[in-house]
Design a protein around this motif. Structure first.
Motif, short mmCIF file in Angstrom:
data_model
loop_
_atom_site.label_atom_id
_atom_site.label_comp_id
_atom_site.label_asym_id
_atom_site.label_seq_id
_atom_site.Cartn_x
_atom_site.Cartn_y
_atom_site.Cartn_z
N GLY A 115 -65.05 -2.08 4.20
CA GLY A 115 -64.92 -0.99 5.16
C GLY A 115 -65.96 0.07 4.92
N MET A 116 -65.76 1.25 5.54
CA MET A 116 -66.84 2.24 5.51
C MET A 116 -66.97 3.02 4.21
SD MET A 116 -65.60 5.57 5.60
CE MET A 116 -66.93 6.46 6.37
N ALA A 117 -65.91 3.05 3.39
CA ALA A 117 -65.87 4.10 2.37
C ALA A 117 -66.66 3.83 1.10
CB ALA A 117 -64.42 4.42 2.02
N VAL A 145 -69.06 -2.92 14.44
CA VAL A 145 -68.46 -1.81 15.19
C VAL A 145 -69.04 -0.46 14.77
CG1 VAL A 145 -66.28 -2.97 15.71
CG2 VAL A 145 -66.48 -1.62 13.62
N MET A 302 -69.64 0.02 19.29
CA MET A 302 -68.30 -0.34 19.78
C MET A 302 -68.26 -0.53 21.29
SD MET A 302 -65.72 1.95 17.51
CE MET A 302 -66.68 3.35 17.05
N PRO A 397 -58.49 -2.54 7.41
CA PRO A 397 -58.64 -3.33 8.64
C PRO A 397 -57.35 -3.53 9.42
CG PRO A 397 -58.88 -4.73 6.68
CD PRO A 397 -58.89 -3.31 6.22
N ASP A 421 -58.62 0.10 -3.32
CA ASP A 421 -58.50 1.37 -2.58
C ASP A 421 -57.91 2.44 -3.50
OD1 ASP A 421 -58.32 1.73 0.82
OD2 ASP A 421 -57.59 3.37 -0.44
N PRO A 422 -58.30 3.68 -3.34
CA PRO A 422 -57.67 4.75 -4.12
C PRO A 422 -56.25 5.06 -3.66
CG PRO A 422 -59.79 5.47 -3.21
CD PRO A 422 -59.43 4.18 -2.54
N PHE A 423 -55.94 4.68 -2.42
CA PHE A 423 -54.63 5.01 -1.84
C PHE A 423 -53.94 3.76 -1.33
CE2 PHE A 423 -57.13 8.91 -1.48
CZ PHE A 423 -56.24 9.86 -1.97
N THR A 425 -52.33 1.74 1.59
CA THR A 425 -52.54 1.75 3.03
C THR A 425 -51.70 0.65 3.70
OG1 THR A 425 -54.28 0.11 2.86
CG2 THR A 425 -54.96 2.42 2.70
N ALA A 438 -61.61 4.26 -7.86
CA ALA A 438 -61.97 5.66 -8.08
C ALA A 438 -62.54 6.25 -6.80
CB ALA A 438 -62.99 5.75 -9.21
N THR A 592 -58.73 6.56 9.03
CA THR A 592 -57.30 6.64 8.71
C THR A 592 -57.05 7.45 7.43
OG1 THR A 592 -57.25 4.64 7.32
CG2 THR A 592 -57.00 4.33 9.69
N ASN A 667 -55.88 0.78 17.90
CA ASN A 667 -56.25 -0.64 17.90
C ASN A 667 -55.08 -1.57 18.23
OD1 ASN A 667 -59.03 -0.62 17.65
ND2 ASN A 667 -58.88 -0.11 15.48
N ALA A 684 -64.38 -1.51 21.21
CA ALA A 684 -63.36 -0.88 20.36
C ALA A 684 -62.94 0.48 20.88
CB ALA A 684 -63.87 -0.76 18.93
#
Ligand SMILES: Nc1nc2c(c(=O)[nH]1)N[C@H]1C(S)=C(S)[C@@H](COP(=O)(O)OP(=O)(O)OC[C@H]3O[C@@H](n4cnc5c(=O)[nH]c(N)nc54)[C@H](O)[C@@H]3O)O[C@H]1N2
Ligand SMILES: Nc1nc2c(c(=O)[nH]1)N[C@H]1C(S)=C(S)[C@@H](COP(=O)(O)OP(=O)(O)OC[C@H]3O[C@@H](n4cnc5c(=O)[nH]c(N)nc54)[C@H](O)[C@@H]3O)O[C@H]1N2
Ligand code: SF4
Ligand SMILES: [Mo]
Length: 696
Positions: A115-117, A145, A302, A397, A421-423, A425, A438, A592, A667, A684
């Motif tokens: 993903g983007m992060a 996208v 998109m 995703p 992931d840090p979180f 989801t 991290a 998100t 989505n 999108a």
């Protein structure tokens, strides 16, 4: 006491990567805790744009929601039932599953989705390196996208993606970009240019902050930018405003363009919600004000026509001769670096899951694969073969890919899903292993923004990793070790890996630490093509592309005319009469992310659907009323905000809320049924929909 505090307070510079703007920041760290962060900016203080996410960085970093330890789903347990585990246990299991899948189904059945992060720089290189060494070609980014599809259009036209020189420009065209929300440094540059008298043209279906200040605002119908760009080209040609000397020497395909240019403003304006006179005025203002640059953004991504529309915008730059000049659109000066991806290690005949998009797979030496929809195809339809194990790095995703119900089915079908992931989801919920990553302030890395042009800036670790989280690089390096690939990852630290990558530039991490504002590899040079030509097969700007023709695509954008409606479900407009737009990127959130952060949530407690007052009146909907927005794929619910920022007949939906609120995922409305033939981009952010009152 205050004296003591002063002693333990440290100010350090780094790069913020809480969104992709990659701003230079100074942070304040006290006893291992982030207490404040400030963006560094050349703008006078009164003109600086605040970033709420950065202001909330201490809350984000030290959030109680951070994942503390690796999580394992118990064998046979339903999704979402996890137990904490040690890193050793978690990574052993992941390595074991990698091997097991390779033995049972072949290495390509293991895929990596990014993903983007995590950034598209070194973290992307390391993931590709690991997968290529393991034997799978399937490291797939979400560039179909985001801006990679746009970059491909630039590469096929000029050889590289240009960089608008906003500060020195006489006329700034902002095409589908909203920098005040998404990129404060770029927004400051636009406002500074404006303050010294630069003209401003904005192409956006929404009356954004920039649109409201523009000399000309083109409120184009969503998804129809290609027709607008072609009409502007046509006007510039008809008015004799081309830079003929530049074109004669440096472009191929002008005659093909003339033949293709059926987009007379008078003929097409009404179909794209514009007045012919306004299109002509914008074309003339852009062509007659020198130098001019075009700042393009996600409004062009998109879209079903993303590749053709961006090609047409690129051709505007070429016909006006604004390429690689001061104040125009600069060709980048690459920072020399070592290739890191080990592509040569794959078997020559390796077929990636994105095989249906061969040009997009190969247009660039480091982008790699970005047709992300193909990962879902491979899992669900087993086309071209099944993917069984997926690693999701720094993405969500289950919420951010189009047709999210289909994506969810795919994630549920996997034999094994790993999420970094840090979180926690909605994607992590479906995982078998969740690895706590991290955050940006806790790791040193090399970002793509600083590799693609001239000046290298280091994102440097300013904090210890929270809890047991680990940086992406470390997770990848350790996984490589467990897969027997230590020889390919010989580095003990990320510093060693970065020094290895940057050796051709003669830059080391140590040097970058001495110069936190960055090290310029070379002075900016203009009109480089005069010495080097353009990096295209012809060495010129390819208005007409033989490569595209040979691959069965249009050599000149829209040469075969308008290829049908670019908006999803347009064939069912009688049932779904509104144009739904996936909406604004709020400066409070990144997609998100951060919706549970108290101070940000307080600033923006909920997402609204923007509906034109005339439409609201016709539907009998009051301001603040709860509505259902429905497409053939699903529905979302939220409150209406009556607003003239949108055109009549359009409704703009709030983006990024779907992780927090299952019922507000845009989505759930979008589809992945039609895609751009070159870049696999689905629509999108634009789709036909129905708006109706909902019960509270
Ligand atoms: N309908 C619609 N769909 C869209 C868009 C839209 O506007 N409308 N936008 C599209 C675009 S442009 C993009 S880029 C995508 C974004 O799609 P995603 O990348 O899936 O979006 P995010 O919600 O930002 O998810 C990033 C995840 O990475 C985690 N993360 C943060 N920092 C790190 C880190 O350093 N390491 C790791 N491992 N994880 C980290 C975050 O906690 C978060 O869960 O969505 C696309 N999809
Ligand atoms: N605060 C914040 N910053 C972010 C992000 C975030 O989520 N939050 N995400 C990051 C990422 S991954 C990305 S890719 C960038 C994107 O950053 P930008 O490129 O600025 O993208 P957006 O703000 O999504 O969209 C830009 C504009 O396109 C307009 N638009 C919508 N449809 C169309 C259309 O059909 N044609 C035209 N011409 N315009 C249209 C929208 O109204 C909007 O004003 O932002 C990055 N920065
Ligand atoms: S805009 Fe804000 S969140 Fe994004 S990189 Fe810059 S400071 Fe960080
Ligand atoms: Mo993006």
């Amino acid at each position: 006491m205050s004296c003591f505090l002063k002693e333990v307070t440290m100010r350090k510079r780094t790069v913020c990567r809480l969104c992709s703007a990659c701003c230079l920041v100074e942070v304040e760290v006290e006893a291992g805790r982030l207490v404040a962060a400030e963006r560094l900016s050349p703008a006078p203080p009164a003109q600086r744009r605040a970033c709420p996410k950065l202001a909330a960085a201490p809350e984000i970093v030290h959030s109680p929601e951070r994942l503390r330890r690796p999580l394992l789903r118990q064998p046979g347990a339903p999704p979402g039932r996890f137990q904490e585990a040690s890193w050793d246990e978690a990574l052993s299991l992941v390595a074991h599953k990698f091997r097991e899948c390779r033995e049972r189904y072949g290495a390509p059945s293991v895929a990596w989705l990014r993903g983007m992060a995590a950034d598209w720089g070194a973290p992307w290189d390391y993931a590709n390196r690991l997968m290529n060494a393991f034997g799978s070609p399937n490291t797939v980014g979400n560039g179909s996208v985001c801006h990679v599809a746009r970059e491909m259009a630039h590469v096929y036209t000029f050889g590289a993606m240009t960089i608008p020189q906003i500060r020195d420009s006489g006329c700034v065209v902002v095409w589908g970009k909203c920098d005040p929300d998404t990129n404060p440094p770029a927004a400051e540059a636009i406002f500074a240019a404006r303050a010294r008298g630069a003209r401003l043209i904005v192409v956006d279906p929404v009356r954004t902050e920039l649109a409201a200040q523009a000399d000309i605002w083109l409120q184009v119908k969503p998804g129809h930018d290609g027709a607008l760009a072609m009409a502007m080209i046509r006007e510039i040609m008809d008015a004799g405003l081309c830079d003929q000397a530049f074109l004669d020497q440096w472009a191929v395909g002008l005659e093909d363009l003339r033949r293709a240019a059926a987009f007379a403003p008078e003929r097409i304006a009404a179909g794209i919600w514009l007045e012919p006179g306004l299109i002509k005025a914008a074309a003339r203002l852009y062509a007659e004000t020198k130098p001019a640059c075009i700042v393009e953004g996600n409004g062009l991504d998109m879209q079903l026509h993303t590749f053709e529309a961006t090609r047409a915008v690129c051709i505007l730059r070429a016909v006006t001769g604004n390429l690689d000049i001061e104040g125009g659109d600069l060709l980048p000066q690459l920072v020399p670096s070592r290739p890191m991806q080990l592509r040569e290690r794959l078997p020559k005949d390796a077929v990636p899951v994105t095989a249906a998009y061969p040009l997009f797979n190969t247009f660039h030496p480091t982008w790699g694969l970005n047709a992300q929809s193909c990962v879902v195809d491979a899992i669900l339809d087993e086309r071209p073969y099944p993917v069984k194990l997926l690693v999701v790095q720094s993405g969500n995703p289950a919420v951010t890919m189009t047709d999210s119900r289909r994506v969810r089915r795919a994630l549920e079908k996997l034999d094994f899903l790993v999420v970094m992931d840090p979180f926690f989801t909605r994607t992590a919920e479906l995982a078998h292993v969740v690895l706590p990553a991290a955050l940006c302030f806790e790791k040193t890395q090399l970002n793509r923004a600083f590799l693609r042009h001239n000046t290298v800036v280091l994102q440097d670790k300013v904090l210890p990793c929270q809890h047991e989280s680990r940086p992406d690089w470390q997770i990848i390096f350790e996984l490589a070790g467990r897969l027997g690939l230590k020889e390919d990852f010989p580095w003990e630290t990320v510093e060693e890996a970065i020094d290895f990558q940057l050796a051709p530039a003669g830059i080391t991490v140590e040097m970058l630490r001495q110069e936190p504002a960055g090290i310029a590899v070379s002075p900016t040079r203009y009109r480089k093509y005069q010495l080097e030509g353009f990096a295209t097969p012809s060495g010129k700007v390819e208005i007409s592309s033989e490569r595209l023709r040979q691959a069965g695509h249009e050599a000149v954008p829209y040469a075969r005319g308008w290829p049908g409606d670019p908006i999803s479900f347009a064939d069912r407009a009688a049932e779904f009469p509104f144009i739904g737009m996936s909406g604004r990127r709020s400066s409070n959130y990144t997609h998100t992310q951060f919706h549970k952060v108290g101070s940000l949530r307080q600033r923006e407690p909920q997402g609204f659907a923007d509906l034109h007052p005339a439409d609201a009146a016709a539907l009998g909907i009051a301001d603040g009323q709860l509505v259902r927005v429905v497409t053939p794929k699903g529905e979302v619910r939220c409150r209406v905000r009556m607003s003239e920022v949108v055109h009549k007949g359009a409704v703009r939906l709030p983006w990024g809320w779907g992780d927090l609120e299952a019922g507000l995922n845009v989505n759930d409305l979008t589809d992945d049924d039609r895609r751009n033939a070159v870049t696999a981009t689905p629509s999108a952010r634009t789709f036909m929909c129905r708006v109706e009152k909902a019960e509270a």
